[in-house]
Design an enzyme around this catalytic site. Structure first.
Site, PDB file in Angstrom:
ATOM      1  N   LYS A  68      40.238 -14.233 -60.656  1.00 26.33           N
ATOM      2  CA  LYS A  68      39.645 -13.007 -61.151  1.00 26.33           C
ATOM      3  C   LYS A  68      39.837 -13.544 -63.193  1.00 26.33           C
ATOM      4  CE  LYS A  68      40.913  -9.925 -57.619  1.00 26.33           C
ATOM      5  NZ  LYS A  68      41.089  -9.059 -57.095  1.00 26.33           N
ATOM      6  N   GLN A 105      46.107  -4.955 -58.583  1.00 30.72           N
ATOM      7  CA  GLN A 105      46.129  -5.887 -57.266  1.00 30.72           C
ATOM      8  C   GLN A 105      47.105  -5.445 -56.573  1.00 30.72           C
ATOM      9  OE1 GLN A 105      44.070  -8.531 -57.095  1.00 30.72           O
ATOM     10  NE2 GLN A 105      45.041  -8.477 -55.427  1.00 30.72           N
ATOM     11  N   ASP A 142      36.346  -1.665 -58.284  1.00 30.52           N
ATOM     12  CA  ASP A 142      36.701  -2.328 -57.600  1.00 30.52           C
ATOM     13  C   ASP A 142      36.190  -1.537 -56.317  1.00 30.52           C
ATOM     14  OD1 ASP A 142      38.312  -4.265 -56.849  1.00 30.52           O
ATOM     15  OD2 ASP A 142      39.995  -3.834 -56.970  1.00 30.52           O
TER      16      ASP A 142
END
Length: 293
Positions: free
Chosen positions: A53, A97, A120
């Site tokens: 990412k 994460q 997200d």
């Protein structure tokens, strides 16, 4: 042979489009999008995902910040870090994460992220906005699937879409997105899962079959209607002595046999997977340009 829906190529196309927009923003003297990622512990897969990412941010011209925390970080300490990023006006998007250590509540952490920075798309506010059809950040995998259907011009209106798997990350949101009154959408949707009776028979009625059950090779040719579009979300590492690495990657669908019946299908690897980071970058761009909130 079916149409191979190439997520790797599509994700690169999206990254190029985002990079072009970032150049325009820079030329206009605007603010460069900035993504922050929080990584807890030393899980190898998580480190790989976060690393990819951060690298993708560099490729498209975003700023990125990686916050590393020890495995034994307390829940309160992690929540304080999230608050600091929430309050930092220079940071547009925030991801924490997953998975997190067992002593930390994923629900508490998710709720702590401000919806306007939740690129997200996991907070209740953004999931609710998606369900209502309001502008929002659609979570990465569902957004990636919708974008693949759109870019490959797969007809969805009036089709029967069967989703196998009801996770909050893929299955449930996909069922909502495919039923929306827009394109891709306007499907009649059946949401199935591991306890669905007559699952094989239901799957065989699908014009569009989206498989996110998490079981390698679960969908076989006898479960698929001739000419169906098959989207395989699964990714599994299985032993293979013929490979130098000793393993190979497979999906939830038996590709070799199902591809003989499908009109279009996503491969594994190279199908849905590469779209997730492209989707995250797209959401961060939306956040930076204040296109949602």
């Amino acid at each position: 042979m079916p149409l191979i829906i190439d997520g790797k190529k599509t994700s690169e196309d999206i990254k190029q489009e985002i990079a072009a927009r970032v150049k325009e923003i820079k030329n206009e003297g605007g603010k460069i999008p900035h993504l922050a990622a929080v990584l807890v512990g030393n899980d190898g897969a998580s480190q790989t995902y976060v690393g990819a990412k951060v690298k993708s941010c560099e490729q498209v011209g975003f700023q990125s910040t990686l916050v590393r925390l020890n495995e034994d970080v307390t829940e309160d300490e992690l929540l304080r870090v999230v608050d600091e990023i929430n309050d930092n006006p220079d940071i547009d998007g925030l991801i924490v994460q997953l998975p997190l250590p067992n002593h930390i509540s994923i629900q508490k952490v998710t709720n702590k992220i401000r919806p306007e920075k939740d690129v997200d798309g996991f907070t209740p506010a953004n999931v609710g906005r998606m369900a209502l059809g309001w502008p929002t950040y659609v979570s990465a995998t569902p957004y990636g699937i919708v974008e693949l259907l759109k870019r490959y011009e797969i007809e969805t209106s009036g089709k029967h879409c069967v989703v196998i798997g009801r996770s909050h990350i893929v299955g449930s949101p996909m069922s909502i997105l495919m039923a929306r009154n827009e394109y891709p959408g306007n499907c009649t949707v059946t949401l199935t899962h591991s306890r669905t009776k007559n699952l094989a028979e239901i799957a065989k009625t699908a014009d569009i079959l989206i498989v996110a059950l998490g079981k390698p090779g679960f969908v076989t040719a006898d479960m698929v209607k001739e000419g169906a579009v098959v989207i395989d979300v699964g990714i599994h590492r299985i032993a293979d002595a013929t490979k130098k690495s000793g393993f190979r990657l497979v999906g939830d669908v038996k590709f070799e046999e199902v591809s003989q019946k499908a009109s279009a299908i996503t491969p594994v690897p190279g199908g849905v997977g590469p779209m997730t980071i492209a989707s995250l970058l797209y959401n961060t761009l939306l956040a930076a340009e204040k296109k949602v909130y």
